[in-house]
Design a protein around this motif. Structure first.
Motif, short mmCIF file in Angstrom:
data_model
loop_
_atom_site.label_atom_id
_atom_site.label_comp_id
_atom_site.label_asym_id
_atom_site.label_seq_id
_atom_site.Cartn_x
_atom_site.Cartn_y
_atom_site.Cartn_z
N HIS A 641 0.75 -1.32 -0.27
CA HIS A 641 -0.21 0.13 0.03
C HIS A 641 0.89 1.28 0.04
N PRO A 642 0.40 2.30 -0.50
CA PRO A 642 0.94 3.79 -0.43
C PRO A 642 0.85 4.02 1.25
N LEU A 643 2.00 4.74 1.43
CA LEU A 643 2.04 5.23 3.12
C LEU A 643 0.89 6.11 3.16
N ASP A 644 0.26 5.68 4.46
CA ASP A 644 -0.66 6.62 4.87
C ASP A 644 -0.28 7.35 6.39
N ASP A 645 -1.28 8.28 6.88
CA ASP A 645 -0.52 8.81 8.26
C ASP A 645 -0.30 7.99 9.14
N ARG A 646 -1.17 6.83 9.29
CA ARG A 646 -0.97 5.85 10.38
C ARG A 646 0.39 5.27 10.26
N ALA A 647 0.86 4.84 8.75
CA ALA A 647 2.24 4.11 8.77
C ALA A 647 3.37 5.03 9.10
N VAL A 648 3.04 6.16 8.54
CA VAL A 648 4.01 7.27 8.96
C VAL A 648 4.10 7.37 10.22
N ARG A 649 3.10 7.63 11.01
CA ARG A 649 3.33 7.80 12.60
C ARG A 649 4.02 6.72 12.94
N ARG A 650 3.80 5.33 12.64
CA ARG A 650 4.31 4.22 13.44
C ARG A 650 5.70 4.27 13.06
N GLN A 651 6.11 4.40 11.89
CA GLN A 651 7.58 4.40 11.51
C GLN A 651 8.39 5.82 12.23
N GLN A 652 7.81 6.91 12.42
CA GLN A 652 8.27 7.96 13.19
C GLN A 652 8.46 7.28 14.57
N ALA A 653 7.47 6.61 15.17
CA ALA A 653 7.82 5.99 16.54
C ALA A 653 9.07 5.16 16.67
N VAL A 654 9.25 4.42 15.56
CA VAL A 654 10.49 3.53 15.49
C VAL A 654 11.88 4.30 15.63
N ALA A 655 11.60 5.57 14.63
CA ALA A 655 12.90 6.34 14.69
C ALA A 655 13.21 7.11 15.85
N ASP A 656 12.17 7.47 16.64
CA ASP A 656 12.06 8.49 17.80
C ASP A 656 12.59 7.45 18.88
N SER A 657 12.10 6.15 18.80
CA SER A 657 12.69 5.15 20.00
C SER A 657 14.19 5.08 19.87
N PHE A 658 14.60 4.67 18.60
CA PHE A 658 16.09 4.36 18.41
C PHE A 658 16.71 5.82 18.79
N LEU A 659 16.27 7.02 18.49
CA LEU A 659 16.81 8.09 19.01
C LEU A 659 17.07 8.49 20.37
N ALA A 660 15.89 8.15 21.28
CA ALA A 660 15.97 8.17 22.49
C ALA A 660 16.96 7.38 23.07
N SER A 661 16.94 5.97 22.63
CA SER A 661 17.96 5.10 23.09
C SER A 661 19.50 5.35 22.84
N GLY A 662 19.67 6.30 22.14
CA GLY A 662 21.03 6.85 21.81
C GLY A 662 21.63 5.99 20.62
N LEU A 663 20.85 5.32 19.79
CA LEU A 663 21.58 4.34 18.71
C LEU A 663 21.42 5.42 17.51
N LEU A 664 20.77 6.33 17.40
CA LEU A 664 20.66 7.00 15.90
C LEU A 664 21.82 8.16 16.13
N ALA A 665 22.40 8.39 14.71
CA ALA A 665 23.27 9.41 14.69
C ALA A 665 22.72 10.82 14.50
N ALA A 666 21.34 10.95 14.27
CA ALA A 666 20.76 12.05 14.04
C ALA A 666 19.29 11.77 14.03
N SER A 667 18.43 13.03 14.46
CA SER A 667 16.90 12.59 14.28
C SER A 667 16.54 12.53 12.78
N VAL A 668 15.38 11.91 12.49
CA VAL A 668 15.12 11.80 10.99
C VAL A 668 13.43 12.16 11.10
N SER A 669 13.02 12.48 9.79
CA SER A 669 11.81 12.90 9.47
C SER A 669 11.30 12.05 8.44
N VAL A 670 10.54 10.83 8.75
CA VAL A 670 9.95 9.78 7.99
C VAL A 670 9.10 10.53 6.84
#
Length: 678
Positions: A641-670
């Motif tokens: 499926h094309p990405l909808d708002d719900r899928a984008v929010r879920r993937q952004q939560a993945v990115a934010d969790s990694f950032l909060a855990s110190g595993l990402l080099a920088a923040s990202v915007s899905v």
């Protein structure tokens, strides 16, 4: 060179299909302890292999750096272990490191170690691979893929015999014998300025060149017998035997994939052979990989064989014969050289420039840009040039051994559909999602399918990517596995335990969420980075306490009676699969991208709705038993499926969790990376 009887400790098995020692990938704690090493025995049957054994026995007792050169699947790691087992360092560790798996940002820290606080995510001091191999042997596999900046630092370590951890200024002496291995033409890489000349000479103190399997047919019967015995035991078919005609068919194969391909063929035969004897029909080989059978009075010289083929083609009225023969010749040499232009050109007796011209004519690479010529008048192009159809364009798709892309590859419908649009599909296999994302960033592939974590890490590292679509959630298709007799009952019991994980892969996020649900963090467990095939052995051998894994390997382990699921992704993660490309490709080929997504959706729908039928049809290609594959397919979601708002929010939560855990080099915007045409 062939694998022979393995000692009483029992065999491990590497991806090339060899009996071998087993060595753990080290975490910050286990890097400081001596790894478990099992005995290895090798039998050299073919005359070429016997000459190789003589060379290895001469090299082994010394401490000289060795460079091993050979095609993929020829057994470079096994030869390294053989050298180690006959050296004065046999009592020390043997550590194998794949340089091609390093990201540019973490390569130095992996090899030389780092101090706490040296960079984001460096939560504790960790020794590198050189320190882990102290007193023993370090294999730097795929050395040709080492990033240029790290080549300088490796040269210094080889010269000074000391390492400096990232974030430190204190040198640490190391006593390590280095063996480097590659399937890359390093001399050509030096000429092209991709590999340092001084490092090449430092590594090439003593060199060993491994012949491909097609050039040492005397090893094939022993290898076939070894793999047959191995997979009979694993799949519960002790009475199965290899027929004479089947062995003769194996001996006729040119084996472009070398010993790894031979093992896969035997594995497939054990899975699918209906009777007690494997016959020639059960040995499934591509027709173009079989060398023609000959009689004593048939001519053997190349010119006569080609003349016979041309005469037959002319008699059959084959069209465009010259262009097709040249195309086949160039493409075959390019594929056999694994994309190495210099090696392919040498095999045909051509210059590299002439070979590149042929590749450009085929559309395999972009033609060189020529400076415009200014003239007083602009003559029109000949009509024949204006009406000539454009050459076929190669579309390179990255895929993993297991996943929807592999189903699409097996079905073959995509190739037929894209051929109508002037495109030809080339598939490139990767061990995991992180490696695919790196290849996407380097422009080596145009389209990939992977889970939630790899694109987040890639985007944070600056890889240009576009989310083109996604599959609905499939949370039960990933889980934490433990041994059936394990005392662990809940995820909370993992505190202080060792978990096998392919870091940066989809299950990295799943493990993070599973621990958070019980008030734990990733720092509360010891993570061992392991490739999926080796992790199951490590779990059963009690080298790790749990294994985070995804389907269909999850299903393959689940149907065993010696493992159980500690927890799966239900209620913890969506476990989306995403389809990704680079922005340039998406902008230039929106219709082509739509076709790719459509075929991915159809493949998933077929496997999910006809799980039993699909499993029976694809068990040989996946190398997984049909019941396990059926279970995995039944949990498969589909749709692309094309990405909808719900899928984008879920993937952004993945990115934010990694950032909060110190595993990402920088923040990202899905949302910024979603394809505009979705």
């Amino acid at each position: 060179m062939a694998v022979g009887p393995v000692g009483a400790c029992g065999p491990g098995l590497d991806t090339a299909g060899y009996a071998q020692n087993r060595v753990l990938a080290f975490d910050p704690v286990s890097r400081n302890r001596k790894p478990t090493i099992r005995a290895t025995a090798m039998v050299f049957a073919d005359p070429r292999s016997q000459r190789l054994q003589t060379d290895l026995d001469r090299l082994a007792p010394s401490d000289a750096t060795v460079l091993i050169i050979g095609e993929t699947g020829t057994g470079k790691e096994l030869v390294s272990r053989y050298i180690h087992s006959r050296s004065r360092r046999v009592g020390g560790p043997f550590v194998a490191v794949n340089c091609g798996a390093f990201t540019d940002s973490l390569a130095e820290a992996e090899l030389f170690g780092f101090e706490k606080g040296a960079f984001t995510g460096a939560l504790r001091t960790q020794a590198g691979w050189f320190e882990a191999a102290n007193g023993g042997t370090l294999l730097l596999d795929e050395i040709g893929d080492l990033p240029p900046a790290l080549q300088v630092k490796l040269l210094r370590v080889l010269q000074e015999r000391e390492v400096v951890r990232v974030g430190s200024r204190t040198p640490i002496p190391v006593d390590v014998r280095v063996i480097a291995a590659t399937n890359v033409d390093l001399e050509a890489a030096v000429a092209a300025k991709r590999f340092r000349e001084d490092l090449y000479f430092r590594l090439n103190v003593a060199s060993v060149r491994l012949d491909p399997l097609r050039d040492r047919p005397g090893d094939i019967p022993l290898l076939a017998d070894h793999f047959l015995t191995l997979h009979k035991a694993r799949l519960g078919r002790p009475d199965l035997s290899l027929g004479t005609d089947a062995l003769r068919r194996l001996e006729r194969c040119a084996w472009p994939g070398n010993i790894r391909q031979l093992e896969n063929v035997l594995h497939n035969a054990v899975l699918l052979a209906p009777g007690p004897v494997i016959g020639p029909a059960d040995v499934r080989l591509p027709d173009d990989s079989l060398r023609p059978t000959t009689t004593d009075d048939e001519p053997q010289d190349l010119e006569t064989r080609v003349q016979a083929l041309v005469a037959r083609a002319i008699a059959d009225g084959e069209p465009d014969l010259h262009e097709r023969v040249v195309r086949t010749l160039v493409r075959s040499a390019f594929d056999l050289a694994h994309g190495n232009q210099m090696r392919a050109a040498d095999s045909l007796g051509m210059t590299r420039n002439a070979f590149r011209t042929q590749l450009a004519h085929l559309g395999a690479i972009a033609p060189r840009r020529r400076a415009p010529v200014t003239t007083s008048r602009s003559p029109s192009l000949p009509a024949s040039t204006a009406t000539r159809p454009p050459p076929l364009i190669d579309l390179v798709i990255g895929h993993q051994s297991f996943g929807t892309s592999r189903i699409v590859k097996t079905r073959g419908a995509l190739e037929r559909r894209l051929a109508e649009h002037g495109h030809r599909v080339r598939w490139r296999e990767f061990v995991s999602g992180p490696q695919m994302m790196e290849a996407l960033g380097r422009g080596e592939v145009e389209f990939v399918a992977t889970g939630e974590a790899p694109p987040v890490f890639a985007q944070a590292a600056g890889v240009p990517l576009v989310y083109a679509g996604y599959d609905p959630p499939a949370p039960s298709a990933e889980a934490l596995l433990v041994r059936n007799d394990s005392p662990l009952r809940t995820t909370a019991d993992l505190r202080g335990r060792t978990v096998a994980l392919h870091t940066g892969s989809n299950v990295h996020y799943f493990l993070l969420r599973a621990l958070q649900a019980h008030g734990l963090t990733l720092n509360d467990v010891r993570i061992v980075h392991m490739q999926p095939p080796a992790a199951l052995d490590a779990l059963l051998d009690e080298l790790v306490d749990a294994w985070a894994i995804w389907d269909p390997l999850l299903s393959s382990a689940q149907i065993r009676d010696d493992t159980r699921v500690l927890t799966d992704g239900n209620g913890l993660v969506p476990n989306h699969q995403f389809y990704l490309t680079n922005p340039r490709f998406a902008a230039r080929h929106p219709q082509l991208l739509a076709i790719l997504l459509d075929e991915m959706g159809k493949a998933g729908e077929y496997a999910a709705h006809h799980a039993a039928e699909a499993a029976r049809a694809m068990t040989g290609d996946f190398g997984i038993a049909a019941p396990a594959l059926e279970l995995a397919f039944s949990r498969l979601t589909y749709g692309a499926h094309p990405l909808d708002d719900r899928a984008v929010r879920r993937q952004q939560a993945v990115a934010d969790s990694f950032l909060a855990s110190g595993l990402l080099a920088a923040s990202v915007s899905v949302r910024d990376a979603v394809w505009a045409g979705a």
